[in-house]
Design an enzyme around this catalytic site. Sequence first.
Site, PDB file in Angstrom:
ATOM      1  N   GLN A 188     -36.477  12.499 -14.310  1.00 30.80           N
ATOM      2  CA  GLN A 188     -35.124  13.212 -14.757  1.00 30.80           C
ATOM      3  C   GLN A 188     -35.476  14.062 -15.743  1.00 30.80           C
ATOM      4  OE1 GLN A 188     -32.872   9.075 -14.286  1.00 30.80           O
ATOM      5  NE2 GLN A 188     -31.522  10.506 -15.125  1.00 30.80           N
ATOM      6  N   ARG A 218     -26.426   5.475 -15.511  1.00 33.54           N
ATOM      7  CA  ARG A 218     -25.113   6.319 -15.449  1.00 33.54           C
ATOM      8  C   ARG A 218     -24.292   6.060 -16.582  1.00 33.54           C
ATOM      9  NH1 ARG A 218     -22.372   7.237  -9.456  1.00 33.54           N
ATOM     10  NH2 ARG A 218     -21.678   9.332  -9.813  1.00 33.54           N
TER      11      ARG A 218
END
Lengths: 291, 808
Positions: B237, B384
Amino acid sequence: MYPSRFRYEAPRSLDEALALLAEHGDEAKILAGGQSLVPMMKLRFAAPGVLVDINGIAGLGFHEETAGGGLRVGALCRHVDLEHSTVLPGAQPTMAAAAPLVADPIVRTRGTLVGSLCHADPQGDWASVMLALGGSVVAVSPRGRRTIPVGEFVVGTFQNALEHDEIVVEAVVPAAQGARAGSYLKLERRVGDFATAGVAMALESVGGQILRAGIALTGVGPATIAATEAAEALVGASLDPDVIDRAAELAAAAARPRTDHRGSADYKRHVVATFVRRMLTAERAPAGAAA
Amino acid sequence: MTQTAEPHAASPAPTSQALDEVKIGGLGSSRTRVEDARFIRGRGNYVEDVTLPGMLHMEILRSPLAHARIRSIDTSAAWAIPGVKLVLTGEMAAQRNLAWMPTLSYDTQAVLATDKVRFQGQEVACVVADDPYIAKDACDAIVVDYEPLPPVVSPEQAVAPGAPLIRDDKAGQADNIAYQWEVGDKDGTDAAFARADVVSKLRLHYPRSHPSPIENCGAVADFNSATGKLTVYLTSQAPHIVRAAVALIAELPEHLIRIISPDVGGGFGNKVPVYPGYVCAILCSILTAKPVKWIEDNTGNLSSTGFGRDMYLDSEMALTSDGQILAVRYHATTDQGAFYADAQPTKFKIGLVHSSFACYDVPVGHITAQGMYTNKAPGGVAYRCSFRVTEAMFFQERMMQAAADDLGLDQAEFRRRNLVDDDQFPYRTPFGFLTDSGQYHKCLQIGLDAIGYDDFLVEQAEARKKGRLLGIGISTMTEPLGAGNSREYDILGIKMFDSAELRVHPTGKAVLKIGAQTQGQGHETTFAQIVTHELGIPALDIVVEHGDTDHTPFGMGTYASRSTPVAGAATAMVARKIRAKARKLAAHLLEVSEEDVEWELGRFYVRGAESRGVTIQECAMAAYSNMPDGMEPGLENNAYYDPPNLTWPFACYIATVEVDPETGVWDVLRFVAVDDCGVRINPMIVEGQIMGGLTEAYAMSNMQFQTYDVDGNLVGANYMDYLLPTAWETPGFELHEVVTPSPHHPIGAKGVGECAAVGGPAAYVNAVLNALRPTGVRNIDMPLLPDRVWHAAHTGDDVSGAPPFRTE
């Protein structure tokens, strides 16, 4: 997935398959739907030397009614065939209730009833259903053909009564004594999860008189459990509240659950009793009443 | 859909030739995702799809034990298998100073175990072979002689007298405490508690969960021994951070390192850290002088890579009898596993947990926190969420409901009395944050109206008379998104800004290169829309590139809902630089002075002579063919954006449920979500993010957790035990929106990707506990499995902690 090395055979006939089993003995494993075997091979929990894929053998995908409310289910009849069967509704209420609850839609398109019985997972739905119905399996080997009642076929956790050179070609539900009733209830945390607890119930009755009853339990012991005393309490009885309670208690007593991340042992027994009570109450209620 | 947005651009004059922004794919356009064209055709390019000539395959041998000393490792049988090219142990890695590596929280983590194994699933050795089957066979042939040690499987055990010391590798580490931290005003808080009419207390556990992206971690490392260049295809990421980390860890020159994150199949925070498998793949490529591919399996991913949560809370709230919050204080304990490897801004030891109570008018508070080493997988990644904000908001909303119950106040009314008012912004929170904007009361009211709050209470009372248990749960929350500003936020010293580079070609088509990294969020779609909004170039004429460190500007990557707030802002800013140059070109083309040139979407025109104009495309051509004397040719620029503050989206989530008192099974009847994430770039993508987050929230409340048995065996190491909800059980969601633009973001946007996963769980849990209120049950820790709900309902007792796996 990187399973251990194995040889893959795809016989085109039952005789060929039997010859392969005779040749390879306990090294060989039958591949039908593969929905339990393949994941176990992927995790290397299972490492068969030879896979005998029977999917190329014609004539095993059937399921058909037999006289007096019986049923034959071939070794390659998929869960989805039973889920969408036109034969089961009405005639086989316990099976019709169970078929859409087996695993998830993906597994159902590939997995088979006979494979589920052979796998003998205490969490398997069909073993409970067939046990409640008094069903059996038909196994063939070079020595001939034999019929084994499901109660004797499933001998323990992941253990069945087959010899290494035998193949189950079909499962059989015997003729009913009168009209069939029954259902299957399962508690699962999510579609496709193993059962926290499941109960199969099969009743055969004439004029409101129960002539035969079968109750079997999923996922609450080291193997599929026949709740024999609970079933016997129903034979000859009418479904009064005290009879229902008695059967529910006996079924819960027959369970031998363990506490795990799906629930405590007490809870699982309670669910068994609740499900028995719900199914019997629904049978007692006028047609169309909800469980 | 409740549309309460203020229009974000002034309406064009009637004579305008401005383009229709939504039609050309600008802000507010729900254009379909450009990524999907390749994904749904199977034409994506994931790390697993990368195949290089001569490539070898790596597999990792993992520890079966939670805590054991390694007496010896015999690799001879593995070396003997034909096709095996390398068997790497920790001892060999140590010769290259690579047996250990730093974590993102200034701790160290073993790459391959040398002294002890400290959790089940830890990397012990790896094998490189011609194919992955051989590599796996060879892993099975390695014989490790372990001396089992007693495992530590809970924070209580970690600090118990005589507890085994897990981190005996660290000089000066005499106990199992990983960190201690505190924030707030202790004396002021104590004084407020002394004045309280009511003190509401609650103990909670947020269970360990795992981000479980559909694509596991993996790498293809390709060290070219001729050029010295290392190219790594990586599931990351944050590829630019990885490049810097690899330079530091492996002591390789940074200009000879190229990290490529191709398509990434989900991350949810799991793909922020650098994992031992990546380091091993790189080392194996260097040692074999061949490309080496490593693709983790599901069990490897679930048992060794960054988990989320696993936090305990001991909380108190000081209240007046009429429902004003005077102060909050709590102690948070985190179970860090064997290595303290939270991926979070370096200054903050327990992420941004102190963002709790940011949406309520709480005068003062005090938080203490402590992290424990245990014999469990390391991590503590932001699953998240913006660095442990999920726990912060869950705890906040559970505390709010418990306090309302303790006061005998309606839960909606209690929130109404404490939510920050619209005129209080910018609002300083009790723990020092400055929230930017919001309309909290309005969001709550829209939610209550949508669910039919008052009618439901009547229905609930009627149902209770018949023995049916209905419940309603509210969660109102805000989340600090867009780390960060460079004063406060850095990772290992690198400030958390972000970047964008824009190249407009002669024909007016454009390439935008960003330092963020999509893992499914749709950056290639939405970032083009920002450029469209600023320049009027149709979104279809803009391609967005990211993920290749040789060809994109340095950025901190995508996590913590920071892409739109930071890289999105950088994109707007670089587009504005382009527009400024285009204005000069327009003036030149129109033969007027720059001051006489006006802009409308897609076009410059002469003030007072609207029909005389040039399009942005004409300006682009002029930049290469007809620039004024003295002007540098070309139409390219870049921007690095250091946000002045975080953005603070707000949400109100309301669930109604029915609990089956006989089985403890609960069903969601309705779920209403009101999200205010500022200006929405692509409403469809925003709604997708919200539904995805609410689904994960449902999973966490209902079924999803990892736990360890008494021996330190992980339960939840495969997808038979670790449950992801399917479409079958996931409830339907009713979405509403409020738009309060962020005052400091160039286009008024706020982060949104995680709000629903952060704020959702408390709505479900509060609803179930609301249904059980007549039984006297005050808390059931997640997951609210049927047996736990049934047990609580039948005994009236709370259910605490993770579900047991094995009791005997």
